[in-house]
Design a protein around this motif. Structure first.
Motif, PDB file in Angstrom:
ATOM      1  N   SER A  46     -33.199  61.787  22.545  1.00  0.00           N
ATOM      2  CA  SER A  46     -32.550  62.664  21.555  1.00  0.00           C
ATOM      3  C   SER A  46     -33.204  62.506  20.187  1.00  0.00           C
ATOM      4  N   ASP A 173     -30.988  69.387  25.102  1.00  0.00           N
ATOM      5  CA  ASP A 173     -30.653  67.960  25.200  1.00  0.00           C
ATOM      6  C   ASP A 173     -29.470  67.773  26.158  1.00  0.00           C
ATOM      7  N   GLU A 174     -29.789  67.564  27.427  1.00  0.00           N
ATOM      8  CA  GLU A 174     -28.770  67.380  28.479  1.00  0.00           C
ATOM      9  C   GLU A 174     -27.728  68.494  28.420  1.00  0.00           C
TER      10      GLU A 174
END
Ligand SMILES: Nc1ncnc2c1ncn2[C@@H]1O[C@H](COP(=O)(O)OP(=O)(O)OP(=O)(O)O)[C@@H](O)[C@H]1O
Ligand SMILES: [Mg+2]
Length: 262
Positions: A46, A173-174
Protein backbone atom coordinates in the motif's frame (compact mmCIF):
# COMPACT_ATOMS: atom_id res chain seq x y z
CA UNK A 1 4.56 4.93 -18.67
CA UNK A 2 5.50 4.81 -14.98
CA UNK A 3 9.00 4.68 -13.64
CA UNK A 4 10.20 4.55 -10.07
CA UNK A 5 13.88 5.15 -9.41
CA UNK A 6 15.37 4.32 -6.04
CA UNK A 7 12.20 5.21 -4.17
CA UNK A 8 12.45 4.96 -0.39
CA UNK A 9 10.05 5.82 2.40
CA UNK A 10 10.87 5.58 6.08
CA UNK A 11 8.16 6.17 8.66
CA UNK A 12 9.03 7.66 12.04
CA UNK A 13 12.71 8.03 11.13
CA UNK A 14 15.17 8.13 14.03
CA UNK A 15 12.61 6.96 16.57
CA UNK A 16 12.03 3.56 18.16
CA UNK A 17 9.13 3.17 15.73
CA UNK A 18 11.30 3.66 12.66
CA UNK A 19 10.02 1.56 9.78
CA UNK A 20 11.61 1.38 6.35
CA UNK A 21 8.44 0.77 4.37
CA UNK A 22 10.06 1.11 0.93
CA UNK A 23 13.73 0.41 0.29
CA UNK A 24 15.20 1.60 -3.00
CA UNK A 25 12.34 0.52 -5.19
CA UNK A 26 13.00 0.47 -8.94
CA UNK A 27 10.09 -0.25 -11.19
CA UNK A 28 9.38 0.16 -14.88
CA UNK A 29 5.74 -0.06 -15.91
CA UNK A 30 5.00 -0.13 -19.62
CA UNK A 31 1.97 1.24 -21.39
CA UNK A 32 -0.85 -1.30 -21.09
CA UNK A 33 0.85 -3.38 -18.39
CA UNK A 34 -1.46 -5.00 -15.85
CA UNK A 35 0.76 -5.73 -12.88
CA UNK A 36 -0.34 -7.70 -9.85
CA UNK A 37 1.40 -7.26 -6.50
CA UNK A 38 1.50 -9.74 -3.64
CA UNK A 39 3.39 -9.87 -0.37
CA UNK A 40 2.84 -10.43 3.31
CA UNK A 41 1.26 -7.92 5.69
CA UNK A 42 3.41 -4.85 6.11
CA UNK A 43 5.54 -5.65 3.04
CA UNK A 44 5.01 -2.12 1.71
CA UNK A 45 2.43 -2.76 -1.01
CA UNK A 46 0.00 0.00 0.00
CA UNK A 47 2.91 2.33 0.71
CA UNK A 48 4.09 1.75 -2.84
CA UNK A 49 0.69 2.85 -4.12
CA UNK A 50 0.65 5.80 -1.75
CA UNK A 51 4.02 6.86 -3.13
CA UNK A 52 2.77 6.60 -6.71
CA UNK A 53 -0.51 8.42 -6.02
CA UNK A 54 1.27 11.11 -4.02
CA UNK A 55 -0.55 10.37 -0.76
CA UNK A 56 2.85 10.00 0.92
CA UNK A 57 5.89 12.06 0.04
CA UNK A 58 8.95 9.96 -0.70
CA UNK A 59 12.23 10.43 1.15
CA UNK A 60 14.47 9.51 -1.73
CA UNK A 61 14.24 8.77 -5.41
CA UNK A 62 12.13 9.90 -8.35
CA UNK A 63 8.79 9.01 -9.90
CA UNK A 64 7.98 9.60 -13.56
CA UNK A 65 4.54 9.29 -15.11
CA UNK A 66 4.28 9.43 -18.88
CA UNK A 67 7.77 10.90 -19.11
CA UNK A 68 7.11 13.69 -16.62
CA UNK A 69 8.80 13.88 -13.26
CA UNK A 70 5.90 13.88 -10.79
CA UNK A 71 8.00 13.34 -7.66
CA UNK A 72 6.91 16.59 -6.05
CA UNK A 73 3.49 16.90 -7.70
CA UNK A 74 0.65 17.07 -5.14
CA UNK A 75 -1.77 14.15 -4.81
CA UNK A 76 -4.83 16.03 -6.12
CA UNK A 77 -2.89 17.04 -9.23
CA UNK A 78 -1.85 13.45 -9.89
CA UNK A 79 -5.44 12.32 -9.30
CA UNK A 80 -6.55 13.74 -12.64
CA UNK A 81 -4.46 11.03 -14.31
CA UNK A 82 -4.38 8.29 -11.67
CA UNK A 83 -7.52 6.35 -10.68
CA UNK A 84 -7.54 4.53 -7.38
CA UNK A 85 -9.64 1.94 -5.56
CA UNK A 86 -9.27 0.73 -2.00
CA UNK A 87 -10.40 -2.31 -0.06
CA UNK A 88 -13.14 -0.33 1.66
CA UNK A 89 -16.09 0.26 -0.73
CA UNK A 90 -17.04 3.31 1.37
CA UNK A 91 -13.91 5.21 0.40
CA UNK A 92 -14.53 5.87 -3.26
CA UNK A 93 -18.02 7.37 -3.30
CA UNK A 94 -20.08 10.06 -1.59
CA UNK A 95 -22.86 8.15 0.25
CA UNK A 96 -25.47 10.93 0.40
CA UNK A 97 -25.18 11.77 -3.26
CA UNK A 98 -27.02 9.80 -5.93
CA UNK A 99 -25.40 7.45 -8.42
CA UNK A 100 -25.68 10.03 -11.19
CA UNK A 101 -24.27 12.80 -8.98
CA UNK A 102 -21.30 10.62 -8.07
CA UNK A 103 -20.70 9.84 -11.72
CA UNK A 104 -21.06 13.54 -12.53
CA UNK A 105 -18.31 14.36 -10.07
CA UNK A 106 -16.05 11.65 -11.45
CA UNK A 107 -16.74 12.76 -15.01
CA UNK A 108 -15.71 16.34 -14.25
CA UNK A 109 -12.32 15.16 -12.96
CA UNK A 110 -9.53 17.04 -14.65
CA UNK A 111 -11.94 19.51 -16.29
CA UNK A 112 -12.20 23.14 -15.27
CA UNK A 113 -14.95 23.60 -12.73
CA UNK A 114 -16.36 26.71 -14.39
CA UNK A 115 -17.17 24.57 -17.40
CA UNK A 116 -19.10 22.05 -15.33
CA UNK A 117 -22.39 23.48 -14.06
CA UNK A 118 -23.68 20.22 -12.56
CA UNK A 119 -24.75 17.25 -14.63
CA UNK A 120 -25.69 17.88 -18.20
CA UNK A 121 -28.60 16.15 -19.89
CA UNK A 122 -26.46 14.45 -22.49
CA UNK A 123 -24.19 13.08 -19.78
CA UNK A 124 -27.11 11.25 -18.16
CA UNK A 125 -27.54 9.05 -21.24
CA UNK A 126 -23.82 8.33 -21.26
CA UNK A 127 -23.88 7.41 -17.55
CA UNK A 128 -26.86 5.14 -18.13
CA UNK A 129 -25.02 3.34 -20.91
CA UNK A 130 -21.89 2.95 -18.77
CA UNK A 131 -23.92 1.66 -15.80
CA UNK A 132 -25.71 -0.90 -17.92
CA UNK A 133 -22.30 -2.32 -18.93
CA UNK A 134 -21.81 -3.24 -15.25
CA UNK A 135 -24.78 -5.57 -15.60
CA UNK A 136 -26.03 -4.84 -12.07
CA UNK A 137 -29.22 -2.98 -12.95
CA UNK A 138 -27.82 0.27 -11.58
CA UNK A 139 -28.89 2.14 -14.73
CA UNK A 140 -32.45 2.04 -13.38
CA UNK A 141 -31.42 3.43 -9.98
CA UNK A 142 -29.56 6.56 -10.98
CA UNK A 143 -31.39 8.73 -8.44
CA UNK A 144 -30.60 6.33 -5.58
CA UNK A 145 -28.16 7.58 -2.94
CA UNK A 146 -24.98 5.53 -3.18
CA UNK A 147 -25.12 4.80 0.56
CA UNK A 148 -28.01 2.41 -0.12
CA UNK A 149 -25.99 0.17 -2.43
CA UNK A 150 -24.33 -3.09 -1.40
CA UNK A 151 -20.55 -3.26 -1.05
CA UNK A 152 -20.16 -5.01 -4.38
CA UNK A 153 -22.44 -2.60 -6.23
CA UNK A 154 -20.57 0.26 -4.68
CA UNK A 155 -17.18 -1.10 -5.61
CA UNK A 156 -18.35 -1.66 -9.19
CA UNK A 157 -19.57 1.95 -9.26
CA UNK A 158 -16.25 3.16 -7.81
CA UNK A 159 -14.47 1.25 -10.56
CA UNK A 160 -16.63 2.96 -13.15
CA UNK A 161 -15.98 6.35 -11.53
CA UNK A 162 -12.22 5.75 -11.52
CA UNK A 163 -12.25 4.88 -15.22
CA UNK A 164 -15.06 7.01 -16.72
CA UNK A 165 -12.38 9.49 -17.70
CA UNK A 166 -9.74 7.00 -18.85
CA UNK A 167 -6.85 7.35 -16.40
CA UNK A 168 -3.19 6.98 -17.35
CA UNK A 169 -2.84 4.60 -14.47
CA UNK A 170 -5.25 2.61 -12.32
CA UNK A 171 -4.21 1.59 -8.80
CA UNK A 172 -6.22 -1.16 -7.11
CA UNK A 173 -5.42 -1.88 -3.47
CA UNK A 174 -7.15 -5.17 -2.56
CA UNK A 175 -10.32 -3.72 -4.06
CA UNK A 176 -12.23 -7.01 -3.84
CA UNK A 177 -10.97 -8.16 -0.43
CA UNK A 178 -13.98 -6.89 1.53
CA UNK A 179 -16.53 -8.56 -0.76
CA UNK A 180 -18.03 -12.04 -0.53
CA UNK A 181 -16.29 -14.53 -2.86
CA UNK A 182 -18.95 -14.46 -5.57
CA UNK A 183 -19.21 -10.67 -5.65
CA UNK A 184 -15.42 -10.41 -5.51
CA UNK A 185 -15.17 -12.58 -8.60
CA UNK A 186 -17.75 -10.49 -10.41
CA UNK A 187 -15.95 -7.23 -9.60
CA UNK A 188 -12.66 -8.86 -10.65
CA UNK A 189 -14.12 -9.89 -14.02
CA UNK A 190 -15.53 -6.42 -14.44
CA UNK A 191 -12.13 -4.95 -13.65
CA UNK A 192 -10.48 -7.05 -16.31
CA UNK A 193 -13.13 -6.15 -18.87
CA UNK A 194 -12.77 -2.39 -18.28
CA UNK A 195 -8.98 -2.49 -18.13
CA UNK A 196 -8.76 -4.48 -21.38
CA UNK A 197 -11.34 -2.40 -23.23
CA UNK A 198 -9.59 0.90 -22.58
CA UNK A 199 -6.08 -0.63 -22.38
CA UNK A 200 -5.55 0.98 -18.96
CA UNK A 201 -2.16 0.54 -17.35
CA UNK A 202 -2.99 -1.07 -14.01
CA UNK A 203 -1.31 -2.08 -10.77
CA UNK A 204 -3.36 -4.36 -8.53
CA UNK A 205 -2.51 -5.46 -5.01
CA UNK A 206 -4.16 -8.71 -4.01
CA UNK A 207 -3.70 -11.30 -1.32
CA UNK A 208 -5.27 -13.87 -3.59
CA UNK A 209 -2.31 -15.62 -5.22
CA UNK A 210 -4.58 -17.33 -7.74
CA UNK A 211 -5.86 -13.97 -8.93
CA UNK A 212 -2.34 -12.53 -8.91
CA UNK A 213 -1.36 -15.14 -11.49
CA UNK A 214 -4.67 -15.29 -13.35
CA UNK A 215 -4.99 -11.60 -14.13
CA UNK A 216 -2.48 -9.26 -15.73
CA UNK A 217 0.84 -9.86 -17.46
CA UNK A 218 3.33 -9.48 -14.62
CA UNK A 219 3.47 -10.26 -10.91
CA UNK A 220 5.60 -8.48 -8.34
CA UNK A 221 6.33 -10.06 -4.99
CA UNK A 222 7.19 -7.69 -2.16
CA UNK A 223 8.81 -8.42 1.16
CA UNK A 224 10.01 -5.97 3.79
CA UNK A 225 9.96 -2.89 1.61
CA UNK A 226 11.57 -4.50 -1.41
CA UNK A 227 10.43 -6.07 -4.66
CA UNK A 228 12.01 -9.50 -4.31
CA UNK A 229 10.56 -11.15 -7.42
CA UNK A 230 9.27 -9.98 -10.80
CA UNK A 231 7.51 -12.76 -12.64
CA UNK A 232 6.48 -12.44 -16.27
CA UNK A 233 6.54 -14.13 -19.67
CA UNK A 234 7.11 -17.89 -19.87
CA UNK A 235 8.04 -18.14 -16.21
CA UNK A 236 4.69 -16.64 -15.28
CA UNK A 237 2.75 -18.82 -17.70
CA UNK A 238 4.16 -21.90 -16.02
CA UNK A 239 3.82 -20.53 -12.49
CA UNK A 240 1.57 -22.23 -9.96
CA UNK A 241 0.57 -21.14 -6.47
CA UNK A 242 2.76 -23.91 -5.01
CA UNK A 243 5.82 -22.90 -7.07
CA UNK A 244 5.31 -19.25 -6.15
CA UNK A 245 5.11 -20.07 -2.46
CA UNK A 246 8.33 -22.06 -2.72
CA UNK A 247 10.01 -19.18 -4.59
CA UNK A 248 8.81 -16.82 -1.89
CA UNK A 249 10.23 -18.82 0.98
CA UNK A 250 13.52 -19.23 -0.91
CA UNK A 251 13.83 -15.49 -1.51
CA UNK A 252 12.13 -13.65 1.37
CA UNK A 253 13.50 -13.08 4.84
CA UNK A 254 10.07 -13.46 6.39
CA UNK A 255 7.41 -16.12 6.02
CA UNK A 256 4.16 -15.70 4.16
CA UNK A 257 1.47 -14.15 6.29
CA UNK A 258 -1.79 -15.90 7.07
CA UNK A 259 -3.57 -13.31 4.97
CA UNK A 260 -1.52 -14.20 1.94
CA UNK A 261 -2.14 -17.89 2.38
CA UNK A 262 -5.90 -17.54 2.69
N1 LIG B 1 1.20 6.26 7.75
C1 LIG B 1 2.04 5.40 8.32
N2 LIG B 1 2.74 5.72 9.44
C2 LIG B 1 3.60 4.86 10.00
N3 LIG B 1 3.86 3.63 9.52
C3 LIG B 1 3.21 3.24 8.43
C4 LIG B 1 2.26 4.09 7.75
N4 LIG B 1 1.77 3.44 6.68
C5 LIG B 1 2.37 2.23 6.68
N5 LIG B 1 3.23 2.11 7.72
C6 LIG B 1 4.10 0.95 7.99
O1 LIG B 1 4.83 0.65 6.82
C7 LIG B 1 4.91 -0.76 6.63
C8 LIG B 1 4.30 -1.10 5.29
O2 LIG B 1 2.90 -0.91 5.36
P1 LIG B 1 1.91 -1.13 4.13
O3 LIG B 1 0.59 -0.63 4.54
O4 LIG B 1 2.53 -0.56 2.91
O5 LIG B 1 1.90 -2.72 4.02
P2 LIG B 1 1.06 -3.65 3.04
O6 LIG B 1 2.05 -4.45 2.26
O7 LIG B 1 0.09 -2.86 2.29
O8 LIG B 1 0.35 -4.63 4.09
P3 LIG B 1 -1.15 -5.25 4.11
O9 LIG B 1 -1.07 -6.49 3.28
O10 LIG B 1 -1.37 -5.56 5.53
O11 LIG B 1 -2.08 -4.22 3.57
C9 LIG B 1 4.19 -1.38 7.81
O12 LIG B 1 5.14 -1.73 8.78
C10 LIG B 1 3.30 -0.29 8.31
O13 LIG B 1 3.07 -0.42 9.68
MG1 LIG C 1 -2.00 -2.76 2.25
Amino acid sequence: MLKLENVSITFNANTVNERKALRNINLDVKDGDFITVIGSNGAGKSTLMNAISGAYPIDEGSIYLDGKNITSLKEHKRATRIGRLFQDPLRGTAPNMTIEENLGLAYSRGKRRSLMPGIRKKDIGFFREKLSELDLGLEDRMKTPVGLLSGGQRQALTLLMATIVTPKLLLLDEHTAALDPKTAEKVMELTERIVKKDNITTIMITHNINNALKYGNKTLVMSQGKIILEIEGEERKNMTVEKLMKLYSDNADDSMSDKMLL
